[in-house]
Design a protein around this motif. Structure first.
Motif, PDB file in Angstrom:
ATOM      1  N   THR A  51      -0.751   8.746  -1.884  1.00 33.79           N
ATOM      2  CA  THR A  51      -2.086   8.428  -2.387  1.00 33.79           C
ATOM      3  C   THR A  51      -2.178   6.936  -2.675  1.00 33.79           C
ATOM      4  O   THR A  51      -1.161   6.216  -2.681  1.00 33.79           O
ATOM      5  CB  THR A  51      -2.365   9.200  -3.681  1.00 33.79           C
ATOM      6  OG1 THR A  51      -1.481   8.717  -4.707  1.00 33.79           O
ATOM      7  CG2 THR A  51      -2.154  10.701  -3.497  1.00 33.79           C
ATOM      8  N   VAL A  52      -3.392   6.493  -2.946  1.00 32.98           N
ATOM      9  CA  VAL A  52      -3.587   5.095  -3.329  1.00 32.98           C
ATOM     10  C   VAL A  52      -2.791   4.787  -4.591  1.00 32.98           C
ATOM     11  O   VAL A  52      -2.199   3.707  -4.737  1.00 32.98           O
ATOM     12  CB  VAL A  52      -5.086   4.804  -3.538  1.00 32.98           C
ATOM     13  CG1 VAL A  52      -5.278   3.398  -4.109  1.00 32.98           C
ATOM     14  CG2 VAL A  52      -5.840   4.949  -2.227  1.00 32.98           C
ATOM     15  N   GLU A  53      -2.760   5.740  -5.523  1.00 32.33           N
ATOM     16  CA  GLU A  53      -2.020   5.549  -6.776  1.00 32.33           C
ATOM     17  C   GLU A  53      -0.511   5.432  -6.524  1.00 32.33           C
ATOM     18  O   GLU A  53       0.193   4.748  -7.268  1.00 32.33           O
ATOM     19  CB  GLU A  53      -2.293   6.699  -7.738  1.00 32.33           C
ATOM     20  CG  GLU A  53      -3.695   6.712  -8.332  1.00 32.33           C
ATOM     21  CD  GLU A  53      -4.747   7.177  -7.341  1.00 32.33           C
ATOM     22  OE1 GLU A  53      -4.373   7.820  -6.328  1.00 32.33           O
ATOM     23  OE2 GLU A  53      -5.936   6.913  -7.572  1.00 32.33           O
ATOM     24  N   ASP A  54      -0.012   6.100  -5.492  1.00 32.38           N
ATOM     25  CA  ASP A  54       1.425   6.011  -5.177  1.00 32.38           C
ATOM     26  C   ASP A  54       1.809   4.600  -4.762  1.00 32.38           C
ATOM     27  O   ASP A  54       2.888   4.115  -5.072  1.00 32.38           O
ATOM     28  CB  ASP A  54       1.788   6.965  -4.036  1.00 32.38           C
ATOM     29  CG  ASP A  54       1.827   8.415  -4.461  1.00 32.38           C
ATOM     30  OD1 ASP A  54       2.253   8.686  -5.598  1.00 32.38           O
ATOM     31  OD2 ASP A  54       1.443   9.279  -3.641  1.00 32.38           O
ATOM     32  N   GLY A  55       0.935   3.934  -4.030  1.00 29.71           N
ATOM     33  CA  GLY A  55       1.246   2.606  -3.537  1.00 29.71           C
ATOM     34  C   GLY A  55       2.063   2.639  -2.260  1.00 29.71           C
ATOM     35  O   GLY A  55       2.311   3.695  -1.677  1.00 29.71           O
ATOM     36  N   ALA A  56       2.481   1.478  -1.826  1.00 31.17           N
ATOM     37  CA  ALA A  56       3.203   1.335  -0.562  1.00 31.17           C
ATOM     38  C   ALA A  56       4.615   1.907  -0.665  1.00 31.17           C
ATOM     39  O   ALA A  56       5.222   1.900  -1.736  1.00 31.17           O
ATOM     40  CB  ALA A  56       3.258  -0.134  -0.162  1.00 31.17           C
ATOM     41  N   PRO A  57       5.171   2.382   0.448  1.00 32.40           N
ATOM     42  CA  PRO A  57       6.515   2.950   0.416  1.00 32.40           C
ATOM     43  C   PRO A  57       7.637   1.921   0.422  1.00 32.40           C
ATOM     44  O   PRO A  57       8.765   2.225   0.048  1.00 32.40           O
ATOM     45  CB  PRO A  57       6.566   3.792   1.691  1.00 32.40           C
ATOM     46  CG  PRO A  57       5.623   3.103   2.616  1.00 32.40           C
ATOM     47  CD  PRO A  57       4.521   2.565   1.752  1.00 32.40           C
ATOM     48  N   VAL A  58       7.342   0.700   0.852  1.00 35.21           N
ATOM     49  CA  VAL A  58       8.381  -0.315   0.990  1.00 35.21           C
ATOM     50  C   VAL A  58       7.966  -1.576   0.257  1.00 35.21           C
ATOM     51  O   VAL A  58       6.789  -1.919   0.209  1.00 35.21           O
ATOM     52  CB  VAL A  58       8.674  -0.595   2.485  1.00 35.21           C
ATOM     53  CG1 VAL A  58       7.427  -1.041   3.205  1.00 35.21           C
ATOM     54  CG2 VAL A  58       9.777  -1.614   2.666  1.00 35.21           C
ATOM     55  N   ALA A  59       8.942  -2.248  -0.333  1.00 29.56           N
ATOM     56  CA  ALA A  59       8.680  -3.494  -1.060  1.00 29.56           C
ATOM     57  C   ALA A  59       9.560  -4.606  -0.514  1.00 29.56           C
ATOM     58  O   ALA A  59      10.708  -4.376  -0.118  1.00 29.56           O
ATOM     59  CB  ALA A  59       8.941  -3.308  -2.550  1.00 29.56           C
ATOM     60  N   LEU A  60       9.004  -5.801  -0.500  1.00 34.60           N
ATOM     61  CA  LEU A  60       9.720  -6.982  -0.018  1.00 34.60           C
ATOM     62  C   LEU A  60       9.652  -8.054  -1.093  1.00 34.60           C
ATOM     63  O   LEU A  60       8.575  -8.363  -1.599  1.00 34.60           O
ATOM     64  CB  LEU A  60       9.075  -7.483   1.276  1.00 34.60           C
ATOM     65  CG  LEU A  60       9.724  -8.676   1.979  1.00 34.60           C
ATOM     66  CD1 LEU A  60      11.094  -8.300   2.517  1.00 34.60           C
ATOM     67  CD2 LEU A  60       8.818  -9.170   3.111  1.00 34.60           C
ATOM     68  N   GLU A  61      10.804  -8.626  -1.436  1.00 37.91           N
ATOM     69  CA  GLU A  61      10.859  -9.675  -2.452  1.00 37.91           C
ATOM     70  C   GLU A  61      11.585 -10.899  -1.898  1.00 37.91           C
ATOM     71  O   GLU A  61      12.530 -10.770  -1.123  1.00 37.91           O
ATOM     72  CB  GLU A  61      11.561  -9.163  -3.720  1.00 37.91           C
ATOM     73  CG  GLU A  61      10.819  -8.022  -4.398  1.00 37.91           C
ATOM     74  CD  GLU A  61      11.481  -7.555  -5.696  1.00 37.91           C
ATOM     75  OE1 GLU A  61      12.447  -8.207  -6.143  1.00 37.91           O
ATOM     76  OE2 GLU A  61      11.010  -6.543  -6.252  1.00 37.91           O
ATOM     77  N   ASN A  62      11.123 -12.071  -2.317  1.00 36.12           N
ATOM     78  CA  ASN A  62      11.703 -13.354  -1.903  1.00 36.12           C
ATOM     79  C   ASN A  62      11.740 -13.471  -0.375  1.00 36.12           C
ATOM     80  O   ASN A  62      12.760 -13.803   0.232  1.00 36.12           O
ATOM     81  CB  ASN A  62      13.112 -13.525  -2.478  1.00 36.12           C
ATOM     82  CG  ASN A  62      13.554 -14.977  -2.533  1.00 36.12           C
ATOM     83  OD1 ASN A  62      12.724 -15.890  -2.562  1.00 36.12           O
ATOM     84  ND2 ASN A  62      14.857 -15.200  -2.540  1.00 36.12           N
ATOM     85  N   ALA A  63      10.583 -13.216   0.236  1.00 38.12           N
ATOM     86  CA  ALA A  63      10.486 -13.203   1.700  1.00 38.12           C
ATOM     87  C   ALA A  63      10.836 -14.544   2.330  1.00 38.12           C
ATOM     88  O   ALA A  63      11.319 -14.601   3.462  1.00 38.12           O
ATOM     89  CB  ALA A  63       9.081 -12.782   2.118  1.00 38.12           C
TER      90      ALA A  63
END
Length: 255
Positions: A6-18
């Motif tokens: 759902t929209v509340e769940d958010g994205a499945p993957v996160a990227l930091e310090n790209a």
């Protein structure tokens, strides 16, 4: 969003310090124990959902310390391995396990082909695409990445204690693992071994094969016993140990 998230769940993957300065890309497939709203609790108790079957406790925290110390990029999965284990291909039974160690997982029992496909498309495919695109961009910019996946493991498995503290895992390309272990042999702080407590025979090197070997990139999988990183102090100590030997290993492999 997908049919699962759902929209509340958010994205499945996160990227930091790209835009990191180093070539290292840290990968944490089992970073979270969160479940999508539509799946409820998968029929599991709070105890089970807090245990190692749902995630790798401490792994994301160690990754974030390493990210800062090494100026590395970090990519991680935002949902539990019980929904989809992103270190497994879609045709693997353990990608969506019906049982993990002593726990039956009712919400994963008897999944239909359509349900498996929905999870694959919602969780695995974006993760695979995100990591693949990151690698392609780096290669195109003449900065071939070094793939380092980081996990934690339980000190007791099926009632049997494990004395190994840090595992350095590899598949057919052992260059980075060899260099790490050579340097770590001079250090007696932690019991560090090759391909323990798991190895390629256990099907745990999917990410290394898919994103490392297939692209000709240096790669290694690091397993840390989770009792050693249950506290912030422990996380800092193990991140220091891993970062020190990883840095020296990469320096030894430079042409």
């Amino acid at each position: 969003m997908s049919a699962l998230l759902t929209v509340e769940d958010g994205a499945p993957v996160a990227l930091e310090n790209a835009e990191a300065g180093s070539r290292i890309v840290l990968v944490c497939e089992h970073a979270s124990r969160r479940l999508p709203q539509r799946l409820g609790t998968l029929g599991l108790s709070p105890e089970a959902l807090e245990s190692h079957i749902a995630w790798d406790p401490g792994a994301l925290a160690v990754c974030r310390i390493l990210m800062q110390a090494l100026d590395a990029t970090l990519i991680y999965q935002r949902f539990s391995r019980l929904v989809y284990d992103c270190n497994r291909p879609p045709d693997s039974p353990s990608a969506m396990p019906a049982r993990s160690e002593i726990f039956d997982i009712p919400g994963n029992a008897g999944l239909s082909a359509a349900e498996r496909l929905a999870r694959t498309e919602a969780i695995y495919s974006p993760f695979r695409k995100g990591l693949s695109e990151l690698i392609k961009t780096r290669v195109a910019n003449h900065r071939p990445p070094v793939i380092v996946t980081l996990h934690s493991f339980t000190p007791i498995w099926h009632g049997q204690p494990r004395d190994v503290e840090v595992g350095i895992l590899h598949d057919s390309d052992s260059r980075l693992a060899d260099a790490f272990l050579k340097d770590a042999a001079r250090d007696e702080d932690f019991v560090t071994r090759r391909n323990e407590p798991y190895g390629p025979q256990d099907g745990v090197t999917h990410t290394l094969i898919e994103h490392g070997l297939h692209n000709g990139l240096l790669n290694v999988m690091i397993e840390i016993r989770n009792d050693l990183i249950a506290s912030k102090d422990g996380q800092r100590v193990l991140a220091g140990y891993i970062g020190d030997h990883l840095g020296k290993a990469l320096a030894d492999l430079e042409p």
